[in-house]
Design a protein around this motif. Structure first.
Motif, PDB file in Angstrom:
ATOM      1  N   ARG A 143       0.826  -1.194   0.000  1.00  0.00           N
ATOM      2  CA  ARG A 143       0.000   0.000   0.000  1.00  0.00           C
ATOM      3  C   ARG A 143       0.867   1.252   0.000  1.00  0.00           C
ATOM      4  O   ARG A 143       1.955   1.270   0.569  1.00  0.00           O
ATOM      5  CB  ARG A 143      -0.890   0.023   1.242  1.00  0.00           C
ATOM      6  CG  ARG A 143      -2.094  -0.909   1.199  1.00  0.00           C
ATOM      7  CD  ARG A 143      -2.853  -0.773   2.494  1.00  0.00           C
ATOM      8  NE  ARG A 143      -4.130  -1.443   2.461  1.00  0.00           N
ATOM      9  CZ  ARG A 143      -4.304  -2.710   2.750  1.00  0.00           C
ATOM     10  NH1 ARG A 143      -3.266  -3.466   3.097  1.00  0.00           N
ATOM     11  NH2 ARG A 143      -5.512  -3.258   2.708  1.00  0.00           N
ATOM     12  N   PHE A 165      -1.964  14.668  -2.664  1.00  0.00           N
ATOM     13  CA  PHE A 165      -1.686  13.353  -3.240  1.00  0.00           C
ATOM     14  C   PHE A 165      -0.346  13.359  -3.965  1.00  0.00           C
ATOM     15  O   PHE A 165       0.502  12.503  -3.726  1.00  0.00           O
ATOM     16  CB  PHE A 165      -2.818  12.973  -4.197  1.00  0.00           C
ATOM     17  CG  PHE A 165      -2.710  11.597  -4.786  1.00  0.00           C
ATOM     18  CD1 PHE A 165      -3.440  10.553  -4.273  1.00  0.00           C
ATOM     19  CD2 PHE A 165      -1.887  11.356  -5.888  1.00  0.00           C
ATOM     20  CE1 PHE A 165      -3.356   9.278  -4.821  1.00  0.00           C
ATOM     21  CE2 PHE A 165      -1.784  10.094  -6.448  1.00  0.00           C
ATOM     22  CZ  PHE A 165      -2.522   9.051  -5.914  1.00  0.00           C
ATOM     23  N   ARG A 189      -6.643   9.550  -9.772  1.00  0.00           N
ATOM     24  CA  ARG A 189      -5.260   9.637  -9.360  1.00  0.00           C
ATOM     25  C   ARG A 189      -4.623   8.255  -9.392  1.00  0.00           C
ATOM     26  O   ARG A 189      -5.248   7.262  -9.009  1.00  0.00           O
ATOM     27  CB  ARG A 189      -5.155  10.214  -7.943  1.00  0.00           C
ATOM     28  CG  ARG A 189      -5.836  11.559  -7.735  1.00  0.00           C
ATOM     29  CD  ARG A 189      -5.421  12.603  -8.771  1.00  0.00           C
ATOM     30  NE  ARG A 189      -4.008  12.784  -8.840  1.00  0.00           N
ATOM     31  CZ  ARG A 189      -3.321  13.722  -8.165  1.00  0.00           C
ATOM     32  NH1 ARG A 189      -3.962  14.536  -7.345  1.00  0.00           N
ATOM     33  NH2 ARG A 189      -2.027  13.845  -8.320  1.00  0.00           N
ATOM     34  N   VAL A 192      -5.526   4.562  -8.044  1.00  0.00           N
ATOM     35  CA  VAL A 192      -5.579   4.467  -6.588  1.00  0.00           C
ATOM     36  C   VAL A 192      -6.763   5.234  -6.013  1.00  0.00           C
ATOM     37  O   VAL A 192      -7.355   4.792  -5.022  1.00  0.00           O
ATOM     38  CB  VAL A 192      -4.259   4.986  -5.961  1.00  0.00           C
ATOM     39  CG1 VAL A 192      -4.378   5.115  -4.447  1.00  0.00           C
ATOM     40  CG2 VAL A 192      -3.107   4.078  -6.319  1.00  0.00           C
ATOM     41  N   ALA A 193      -7.128   6.384  -6.589  1.00  0.00           N
ATOM     42  CA  ALA A 193      -8.152   7.216  -5.959  1.00  0.00           C
ATOM     43  C   ALA A 193      -8.934   8.020  -6.987  1.00  0.00           C
ATOM     44  O   ALA A 193      -8.437   8.335  -8.069  1.00  0.00           O
ATOM     45  CB  ALA A 193      -7.512   8.172  -4.956  1.00  0.00           C
ATOM     46  N   GLU A 195     -10.726  11.651  -6.912  1.00  0.00           N
ATOM     47  CA  GLU A 195     -10.773  12.880  -6.116  1.00  0.00           C
ATOM     48  C   GLU A 195     -11.844  13.817  -6.662  1.00  0.00           C
ATOM     49  O   GLU A 195     -11.900  14.072  -7.867  1.00  0.00           O
ATOM     50  CB  GLU A 195      -9.444  13.636  -6.186  1.00  0.00           C
ATOM     51  CG  GLU A 195      -8.298  12.998  -5.447  1.00  0.00           C
ATOM     52  CD  GLU A 195      -7.057  13.885  -5.494  1.00  0.00           C
ATOM     53  OE1 GLU A 195      -7.040  14.833  -6.324  1.00  0.00           O
ATOM     54  OE2 GLU A 195      -6.136  13.649  -4.722  1.00  0.00           O
ATOM     55  N   LEU A 199     -11.518   2.479 -10.830  1.00  0.00           N
ATOM     56  CA  LEU A 199     -10.346   2.101 -10.024  1.00  0.00           C
ATOM     57  C   LEU A 199      -9.849   0.697 -10.337  1.00  0.00           C
ATOM     58  O   LEU A 199      -8.909   0.218  -9.692  1.00  0.00           O
ATOM     59  CB  LEU A 199     -10.688   2.216  -8.538  1.00  0.00           C
ATOM     60  CG  LEU A 199     -10.968   3.639  -8.047  1.00  0.00           C
ATOM     61  CD1 LEU A 199     -11.465   3.624  -6.607  1.00  0.00           C
ATOM     62  CD2 LEU A 199      -9.719   4.512  -8.159  1.00  0.00           C
ATOM     63  N   ASP A 237     -12.639  12.298  -1.408  1.00  0.00           N
ATOM     64  CA  ASP A 237     -11.760  11.413  -2.173  1.00  0.00           C
ATOM     65  C   ASP A 237     -12.065   9.957  -1.841  1.00  0.00           C
ATOM     66  O   ASP A 237     -12.184   9.598  -0.668  1.00  0.00           O
ATOM     67  CB  ASP A 237     -10.294  11.708  -1.860  1.00  0.00           C
ATOM     68  CG  ASP A 237      -9.925  13.167  -2.081  1.00  0.00           C
ATOM     69  OD1 ASP A 237     -10.586  13.820  -2.903  1.00  0.00           O
ATOM     70  OD2 ASP A 237      -8.988  13.636  -1.417  1.00  0.00           O
ATOM     71  N   TYR A 285     -10.654   6.161  -2.148  1.00  0.00           N
ATOM     72  CA  TYR A 285      -9.437   5.377  -2.369  1.00  0.00           C
ATOM     73  C   TYR A 285      -9.738   3.886  -2.410  1.00  0.00           C
ATOM     74  O   TYR A 285     -10.638   3.400  -1.713  1.00  0.00           O
ATOM     75  CB  TYR A 285      -8.439   5.614  -1.230  1.00  0.00           C
ATOM     76  CG  TYR A 285      -7.738   6.947  -1.248  1.00  0.00           C
ATOM     77  CD1 TYR A 285      -6.435   7.064  -1.725  1.00  0.00           C
ATOM     78  CD2 TYR A 285      -8.375   8.088  -0.786  1.00  0.00           C
ATOM     79  CE1 TYR A 285      -5.793   8.291  -1.732  1.00  0.00           C
ATOM     80  CE2 TYR A 285      -7.736   9.321  -0.791  1.00  0.00           C
ATOM     81  CZ  TYR A 285      -6.447   9.414  -1.273  1.00  0.00           C
ATOM     82  OH  TYR A 285      -5.814  10.627  -1.279  1.00  0.00           O
ATOM     83  N   ARG A 286      -8.962   3.179  -3.210  1.00  0.00           N
ATOM     84  CA  ARG A 286      -8.957   1.721  -3.127  1.00  0.00           C
ATOM     85  C   ARG A 286      -8.388   1.314  -1.767  1.00  0.00           C
ATOM     86  O   ARG A 286      -7.269   1.690  -1.410  1.00  0.00           O
ATOM     87  CB  ARG A 286      -8.082   1.127  -4.226  1.00  0.00           C
ATOM     88  CG  ARG A 286      -8.663   1.171  -5.602  1.00  0.00           C
ATOM     89  CD  ARG A 286      -7.699   0.654  -6.645  1.00  0.00           C
ATOM     90  NE  ARG A 286      -7.144  -0.667  -6.335  1.00  0.00           N
ATOM     91  CZ  ARG A 286      -6.457  -1.406  -7.195  1.00  0.00           C
ATOM     92  NH1 ARG A 286      -6.226  -0.942  -8.408  1.00  0.00           N
ATOM     93  NH2 ARG A 286      -5.987  -2.575  -6.861  1.00  0.00           N
ATOM     94  N   ARG A 295      -4.943  -0.450  -1.815  1.00  0.00           N
ATOM     95  CA  ARG A 295      -3.751   0.204  -2.341  1.00  0.00           C
ATOM     96  C   ARG A 295      -3.308   1.415  -1.523  1.00  0.00           C
ATOM     97  O   ARG A 295      -2.284   2.010  -1.817  1.00  0.00           O
ATOM     98  CB  ARG A 295      -4.008   0.659  -3.799  1.00  0.00           C
ATOM     99  CG  ARG A 295      -4.276  -0.460  -4.771  1.00  0.00           C
ATOM    100  CD  ARG A 295      -3.072  -1.368  -4.975  1.00  0.00           C
ATOM    101  NE  ARG A 295      -2.003  -0.665  -5.643  1.00  0.00           N
ATOM    102  CZ  ARG A 295      -0.810  -0.439  -5.135  1.00  0.00           C
ATOM    103  NH1 ARG A 295      -0.517  -0.828  -3.913  1.00  0.00           N
ATOM    104  NH2 ARG A 295       0.115   0.192  -5.821  1.00  0.00           N
ATOM    105  N   ALA A 296      -4.110   1.808  -0.523  1.00  0.00           N
ATOM    106  CA  ALA A 296      -3.779   3.013   0.229  1.00  0.00           C
ATOM    107  C   ALA A 296      -3.922   2.764   1.722  1.00  0.00           C
ATOM    108  O   ALA A 296      -4.848   2.099   2.181  1.00  0.00           O
ATOM    109  CB  ALA A 296      -4.689   4.166  -0.192  1.00  0.00           C
TER     110      ALA A 296
END
Length: 252
Positions: A85, A93, A139, A146-147, A149, A202, A230, A232-233, A236-237
């Motif tokens: 991650r 970001f 993003r 990953v995201a 936004e 994503l 935002d 996010y996965r 991955r984060a």
């Protein structure tokens, strides 16, 4: 006295489920053996034989690790170590990813002027009828999405910003172009289930886990200059949060 010195049996007895222990062993091996991303791991059958359990128990251990984003499965090839991650602090970001030596990117999905909704007006401290500039961007890190936004900026503070190139940090634009001195950013993190559109953007399965980050950024005067939602996965984060403990908060 009879029984003096005898220890009481532990309360809440029982051992943890075996699949948790097996998952811990595999997780530790990934870390301590420094197994790189996409390394093939033992199969369910091999794990079951190594630990003397059923294949169902071994499958539960791998399913847990998959849900944590530690591994991924590619039937019928097997189970592999996942990409680590990206560990974010709350902030830009682009700047956070660059700090980690990775390559950030942004793809603009749409941008427009909108009349601020009540929730956005409240977050930004705007009057009724105020307008905002809205950016919706995908993003990525090292070309992996990953995201998503969605960023809201007061229109009266950011004239012409919709002409900004889609790459790069909006924070940098606020600082360099509009001379806004950013001072504080706060965020709320919530676990969510990704809808179909977000999952598709994503590149994950529909219904996958996600993290919703709702962020407000203030300048040196305490004025809110950015509001963002935002997505996010979750695989991955990760987000790192630190707090300076004063004596009254540390329980001293």
């Amino acid at each position: 006295m009879p029984g003096a010195g005898r220890k009481s049996p532990p309360t809440g007895g029982g051992n943890p489920p075996r699949y948790l222990a097996i998952a811990a062993v595999v997780r530790d091996r990934i870390v301590t053996d420094q197994l790189g991303p996409h390394t093939l791991l033992p199969s369910e059958r091999e794990l079951a034989e190594q630990h003397g359990v059923s294949r169902m128990t071994a499958r539960q251990a791998l399913s847990l690790l998959e849900s944590e984003g530690v591994v991924y499965r590619k039937p019928p090839r097997g189970t592999f170590v996942a990409e680590p991650r990206v560990r974010f602090h709350i902030g830009s970001f682009s700047e956070e990813v660059s700090r980690l030596g990775r390559r950030p990117a942004a793809r603009l999905l749409w941008a427009e002027v909108q009349q601020a909704t009540p929730a956005v007006r409240m977050a930004l401290g705007l009057d009724d009828g105020a307008e905002v500039h809205v950016f919706h961007r995908l993003r990525s890190v090292d070309d992996a999405p990953v995201a998503l936004e969605t960023t809201f900026l007061p229109a009266h503070l950011t004239p012409g910003i919709l002409d900004t190139p889609e790459e790069g940090s909006l924070w940098a634009v606020l600082r360099d172009r509009y001379r806004i001195r950013l001072a504080r950013s706060t965020a709320v993190l919530e676990s969510i289930v990704l809808d179909d559109a977000s999952s598709s953007a994503l590149a994950v399965r529909a219904g996958s886990a996600g993290t919703l980050l709702t962020r407000r950024t203030q300048d040196e005067s305490g004025r809110c200059v950015e509001y963002a939602r935002d997505v996010y996965r979750a695989d991955r984060a990760a987000f790192e949060v630190s707090e300076v403990l004063t004596p009254d908060r540390a329980g001293v």
